[in-house]
Scaffold this motif. Structure first.
Motif, PDB file in Angstrom:
ATOM      1  N   ILE B  10       0.850  -1.209   0.000  1.00 16.11           N
ATOM      2  CA  ILE B  10       0.000   0.000   0.000  1.00 16.11           C
ATOM      3  C   ILE B  10       0.881   1.253   0.000  1.00 16.11           C
ATOM      4  N   ASP B 117      -8.920   0.149  -6.485  1.00 15.01           N
ATOM      5  CA  ASP B 117      -9.003   1.056  -5.331  1.00 15.01           C
ATOM      6  C   ASP B 117      -9.885   0.477  -4.242  1.00 15.01           C
ATOM      7  N   SER B 120      -7.911  -2.147  -2.507  1.00 16.05           N
ATOM      8  CA  SER B 120      -6.882  -1.484  -1.682  1.00 16.05           C
ATOM      9  C   SER B 120      -7.501  -0.872  -0.433  1.00 16.05           C
ATOM     10  N   THR B 124      -6.410  -1.817   3.295  1.00 16.80           N
ATOM     11  CA  THR B 124      -5.963  -0.767   4.217  1.00 16.80           C
ATOM     12  C   THR B 124      -6.794  -0.806   5.498  1.00 16.80           C
TER      13      THR B 124
END
Lengths: 203, 144
Positions: B10, B117, B120, B124
């Motif tokens: 990341i 995204d 991700s 995260t």
């Protein structure tokens, strides 16, 4: 070294590295080529625009149409040169459309072909091969097809296009349309229009 | 180790993205921002000049594991912003040929980007949920 100090050092190092990289990669200024066939307007104009385009780029088509109208309104005040920047990794016909344009320019017919190619962009962009339609356009523009074929088969036209793309990359270009207005770089038609307002407040 | 790998990945995404934008003229990223039609003109210029620095700093901090809980939160917010901005562009059928995410280095179509995204963002979030594991082999663990 404590954590806050380490953070500060890291941030300053990052800033220094990026600033250093930008200085090292400092981009050149674009030179006007006064012999170029791909130009229109008044060479003595106080506003000189060098445009890097990909003929399959929809935003470039919009920009070309905008600039045509703008130059018609201000024929003595603007000088425009077109340079090639085919985005071959995004547009499959970027190179072939540039080749036809360059070969047309060698017969003094760059704008004549451009006037046909740009309005029909959406149609030929979807074709597997746009060459038949480009040949028909070339004929309509009054281009000698034998000379066109010789030009297309040679390496010199491709070299010109690749050289201009390399120049564009050295100037920091990575998308189209990119314009240099009196050497100030702007990208996209919106920024072009905003910058031109500085020279032509009423427009 | 999986969480460390995700953290480094990341961080690398933001690092590469930030560097790609910073070493090329800011006008290129300004053009990308304009295409999304979200901000007023002054906001577009400000974002084009500041946002890549935010990406770079968040990227490096996440990569190194520095101020991890804050930098991972910042990464979460950034991915959230990307998903919203790209999503609204897709919903509005804006004519985007490339997301412009990594400067001129890599081109992804917006449809691909929103998937990446979103993944991700989830990864995260996982990092944030398990900060103890995320902070292994980090600068934070050296200072703490």
């Amino acid at each position: 070294m404590n954590k806050w100090l380490s953070t500060l050092v890291i941030v300053l190092a990052l800033v220094g590295l990026i600033v250093g990289a930008k200085v090292f990669l400092a981009h050149k200024k674009v030179e006007i080529d006064w012999q170029m066939a791909r130009a229109k307007g008044n060479p003595q104009a106080h506003v000189k625009i060098v445009e890097f385009i990909d003929f399959q780029c929809p935003a470039c088509a919009y920009g070309i149409n905008f600039l045509k109208t703008f130059i018609d309104k201000h024929p003595q005040d603007v000088y425009l040169q077109v340079r090639y920047f085919p985005l071959t990794n995004m547009h499959r016909h970027a190179m072939i459309s540039a080749l036809y344009s360059e070969c047309a320019a060698r017969q003094g017919k760059f704008w004549a072909l451009d006037d046909l190619m740009i309005p029909q962009q959406q149609q030929w962009a979807q074709l597997i091969s746009p060459e038949p339609i480009f040949r028909a356009m070339a004929q309509q523009a009054g281009i000698n097809l034998d000379q066109l074929d010789t030009c297309l088969a040679s390496d010199s036209a491709r070299k010109v296009i690749n050289d201009e793309k390399s120049l564009g990359q050295s100037l920091g270009i990575n998308s189209t349309p990119t314009y240099f207005i009196n050497n100030k770089m702007v990208v996209g038609v919106k920024s072009l229009q905003d910058e031109l307002k500085n020279y032509f407040p009423g427009s | 180790m999986l969480y460390v790998f995700i953290r480094v990945m990341i961080g690398s995404i933001f690092l590469v993205s930030g560097v790609g934008k910073l070493i090329s003229p800011y006008q290129n990223f300004l053009y990308v921002i304009q295409a999304y039609q979200v901000l007023p003109s002054w906001g577009e210029v400000l974002t084009a000049q500041i946002f890549p620095w935010i990406e770079l700093i968040v990227g490096v901090f996440v990569f190194l594991g520095l101020w991890t809980s804050w930098s991972v939160r910042a990464a979460l917010v950034l991915f959230g912003i990307f998903v919203v901005v790209v999503g609204q562009a897709l919903i509005r059928h804006l004519p985007l040929e490339s997301c412009g995410c990594f400067g001129g280095w890599i081109h992804f179509k917006p449809q691909t980007v929103i998937v990446l995204d979103s993944i991700s963002l989830l990864l995260t979030f996982l990092l944030l949920r398990s900060l103890v594991l995320t902070k292994k082999f980090s600068l934070d663990s050296y200072f703490d």
